[in-house]
Design an enzyme around this catalytic site. Structure first.
Site, PDB file in Angstrom:
ATOM      1  N   ASP A   1      18.504  -0.718  14.227  1.00 28.53           N
ATOM      2  CA  ASP A   1      18.164   0.505  15.220  1.00 28.53           C
ATOM      3  C   ASP A   1      17.730  -0.371  16.641  1.00 28.53           C
ATOM      4  OD1 ASP A   1      18.127   2.749  16.380  1.00 28.53           O
ATOM      5  OD2 ASP A   1      16.433   3.478  15.653  1.00 28.53           O
ATOM      6  N   GLY A   2      18.130   0.441  17.626  1.00 31.85           N
ATOM      7  CA  GLY A   2      17.656  -0.062  18.818  1.00 31.85           C
ATOM      8  C   GLY A   2      18.521  -0.804  20.006  1.00 31.85           C
TER       9      GLY A   2
ATOM     10  N   GLY B   1      20.865   0.408  21.872  1.00 34.16           N
ATOM     11  CA  GLY B   1      21.007   1.077  23.076  1.00 34.16           C
ATOM     12  C   GLY B   1      19.978   0.686  24.048  1.00 34.16           C
TER      13      GLY B   1
ATOM     14  N   TRP C   1      17.875  -2.089  23.644  1.00 33.64           N
ATOM     15  CA  TRP C   1      18.073  -3.214  24.155  1.00 33.64           C
ATOM     16  C   TRP C   1      18.815  -3.479  25.218  1.00 33.64           C
ATOM     17  CZ3 TRP C   1      21.881  -7.118  24.492  1.00 33.64           C
ATOM     18  CH2 TRP C   1      21.350  -8.417  24.245  1.00 33.64           C
TER      19      TRP C   1
ATOM     20  N   ARG D   1      25.232   0.821  26.523  1.00 39.72           N
ATOM     21  CA  ARG D   1      25.005   0.615  25.180  1.00 39.72           C
ATOM     22  C   ARG D   1      25.774  -0.145  24.307  1.00 39.72           C
ATOM     23  NH1 ARG D   1      21.897   4.348  23.329  1.00 39.72           N
ATOM     24  NH2 ARG D   1      22.980   4.297  21.366  1.00 39.72           N
TER      25      ARG D   1
ATOM     26  N   GLU E   1      26.349  11.122  11.440  1.00 41.04           N
ATOM     27  CA  GLU E   1      25.791  12.070  12.393  1.00 41.04           C
ATOM     28  C   GLU E   1      26.502  11.164  13.888  1.00 41.04           C
ATOM     29  OE1 GLU E   1      23.590  11.391   9.971  1.00 41.04           O
ATOM     30  OE2 GLU E   1      23.825  13.697   9.520  1.00 41.04           O
ATOM     31  N   ASN E   2      26.772   9.748  13.591  1.00 32.62           N
ATOM     32  CA  ASN E   2      27.250   8.842  14.670  1.00 32.62           C
ATOM     33  C   ASN E   2      28.398   9.384  15.304  1.00 32.62           C
ATOM     34  OD1 ASN E   2      25.496   5.626  13.499  1.00 32.62           O
ATOM     35  ND2 ASN E   2      24.797   7.432  15.020  1.00 32.62           N
TER      36      ASN E   2
ATOM     37  N   ARG F   1      28.706  10.792  18.862  1.00 28.46           N
ATOM     38  CA  ARG F   1      28.245  10.036  20.021  1.00 28.46           C
ATOM     39  C   ARG F   1      29.446  10.242  21.121  1.00 28.46           C
ATOM     40  NH1 ARG F   1      24.383   4.885  19.009  1.00 28.46           N
ATOM     41  NH2 ARG F   1      22.947   6.191  17.856  1.00 28.46           N
TER      42      ARG F   1
ATOM     43  N   ARG G   1      11.560   6.332  10.501  1.00 31.61           N
ATOM     44  CA  ARG G   1      12.174   7.394   9.782  1.00 31.61           C
ATOM     45  C   ARG G   1      13.106   6.854   8.770  1.00 31.61           C
ATOM     46  NH1 ARG G   1      12.382   9.210  14.963  1.00 31.61           N
ATOM     47  NH2 ARG G   1      14.532   8.185  15.341  1.00 31.61           N
TER      48      ARG G   1
HETATM   49  C1  FPP Z   1      21.674   1.746  16.506  1.00 33.89           C
HETATM   50  O1  FPP Z   1      21.233   1.409  17.640  1.00 33.89           O
HETATM   51  C2  FPP Z   1      22.894   1.066  16.175  1.00 33.89           C
HETATM   52  C3  FPP Z   1      23.972   1.846  15.430  1.00 33.89           C
HETATM   53  C4  FPP Z   1      24.338   3.303  15.559  1.00 33.89           C
HETATM   54  C5  FPP Z   1      25.136   1.012  15.249  1.00 33.89           C
HETATM   55  C6  FPP Z   1      25.017  -0.016  14.287  1.00 33.89           C
HETATM   56  C7  FPP Z   1      26.173  -1.089  14.757  1.00 33.89           C
HETATM   57  C8  FPP Z   1      25.980  -2.451  14.646  1.00 33.89           C
HETATM   58  C9  FPP Z   1      24.838  -3.086  14.448  1.00 33.89           C
HETATM   59  C10 FPP Z   1      27.041  -3.417  15.369  1.00 33.89           C
HETATM   60  C11 FPP Z   1      28.218  -3.492  14.812  1.00 33.89           C
HETATM   61  C12 FPP Z   1      28.203  -3.454  13.400  1.00 33.89           C
HETATM   62  C13 FPP Z   1      29.206  -3.753  12.481  1.00 33.89           C
HETATM   63  C14 FPP Z   1      28.838  -3.555  10.963  1.00 33.89           C
HETATM   64  C15 FPP Z   1      30.245  -4.648  13.183  1.00 33.89           C
HETATM   65  P1  FPP Z   1      21.382   2.572  18.522  1.00 33.89           P
HETATM   66  O2  FPP Z   1      22.638   2.612  19.302  1.00 33.89           O
HETATM   67  O3  FPP Z   1      20.845   4.039  17.842  1.00 33.89           O
HETATM   68  O4  FPP Z   1      20.205   2.251  19.711  1.00 33.89           O
HETATM   69  P2  FPP Z   1      19.146   3.195  20.264  1.00 33.89           P
HETATM   70  O5  FPP Z   1      18.340   3.782  19.220  1.00 33.89           O
HETATM   71  O6  FPP Z   1      18.331   2.099  21.085  1.00 33.89           O
HETATM   72  O7  FPP Z   1      19.820   3.929  21.422  1.00 33.89           O
END
Ligand code: FPP
Length: 247
Positions: free
Chosen positions: A21-22, A24, A26, A34, A68-69, A72, A195
């Site tokens: 997580d994180g 976005g 970052w 993002r 849920e993704n 987006r 969570r």
């Molecule tokens: C959470 O960060 C990350 C994700 C929803 C996607 C995970 C994807 C990767 C690690 C990259 C690609 C992976 C593979 C297996 C090729 P967020 O976008 O929810 O960050 P935020 O909470 O800061 O908005």
């Protein structure tokens, strides 16, 4: 100092699950979008698998895309799918070289056809590897997984392949996407969120939970080992008393 030296190799978790997580936040902290964050997440994926493999963790499961993704923005979903396709292709040679067996859990039939094809190819090409199993949770939701398991068990009961009396925890385990994986011993979540977010709910029943403020793109081997060291300093009792634990 090399943090790996602080790890007791006799007490390494068999299965580590990670909520990455994180990305976005970052990217935002760097004034970028993002997608830039997701692209920079790949080093952390590579480092974690390598770190796990070096200490003989047998299974690592990454929450790459939740059910849920899909909600987006399309641009972000498309970028994540392209990233998945390209990185699987790119990493295949290293998976083979390093004994990584790739696996997937979730409603993978919802992924774009091209992603399904690359995923299936990589799973096939790495199927005889034994050093570590790397599972990608893709279009994954734990409640959906449990509903799916219940439906399949019910069908067997209706068809009289199984009686109600025969249903045990093992039956449920065998009908989950993770049927071929051990229970989760340690769950790591980055970015300071506390969570579980519908990830491996059944499989994490006795897992140790580890949360860190590090944002996923900054996560490196040393951070993975911090989590392992923390895990090893805990006493896992599984409902027993301290005195009953012999280790
Ligand atoms: C959470 O960060 C990350 C994700 C929803 C996607 C995970 C994807 C990767 C690690 C990259 C690609 C992976 C593979 C297996 C090729 P967020 O976008 O929810 O960050 P935020 O909470 O800061 O908005």
């Amino acid at each position: 100092m090399d943090k790996k030296l602080l790890i007791n190799l006799q007490r390494v978790p068999k299965h580590v699950a990670i909520i990455m997580d994180g990305n976005g936040r970052w990217a935002k902290s760097k004034g970028m979008n993002r997608i830039f964050g997701h692209k920079n997440a790949l080093t952390a994926v590579r480092e974690s698998v390598e770190a796990a493999s070096l200490i003989n963790v047998k299974a690592i499961t990454l929450y790459a895309f939740s059910t849920e993704n899909w909600k987006r923005p399309k641009l972000e979903v498309d970028a994540l799918m392209s990233l998945l396709i390209n990185s699987l292709k790119k990493e295949l040679a290293d998976f083979i070289k390093n004994g990584v067996k790739v696996n997937a859990i979730g409603c993978t039939e919802n992924l774009p056809k091209k992603a399904q094809k690359v995923l299936n190819d990589v799973i096939f090409e790495t199927k005889n590897n034994t050093k570590i199993t790397l599972t990608f949770a893709l279009s994954y939701g734990s409640r959906e997984e449990i509903v799916n398991a219940i439906k399949n068990i019910s069908k067997k009961v209706v068809n009289k392949e199984l009686s109600e009396k025969e249903i045990t925890e093992k039956t449920i385990n065998n009908h989950l996407y993770t049927f071929n994986l051990p229970n989760v011993d340690l769950m790591i979540r980055t970015s300071g969120e506390y969570r579980i977010s519908n990830f491996l709910l059944w499989q994490m029943a006795y897992a140790e939970l580890y949360f860190t403020d590090i944002l996923w793109p900054d996560f490196r081997k040393e951070h993975f080992y911090d989590a392992i060291i923390d895990y090893q300093n805990r006493e896992r009792r599984f409902g027993k008393t301290s005195e009953q634990i012999t280790d």
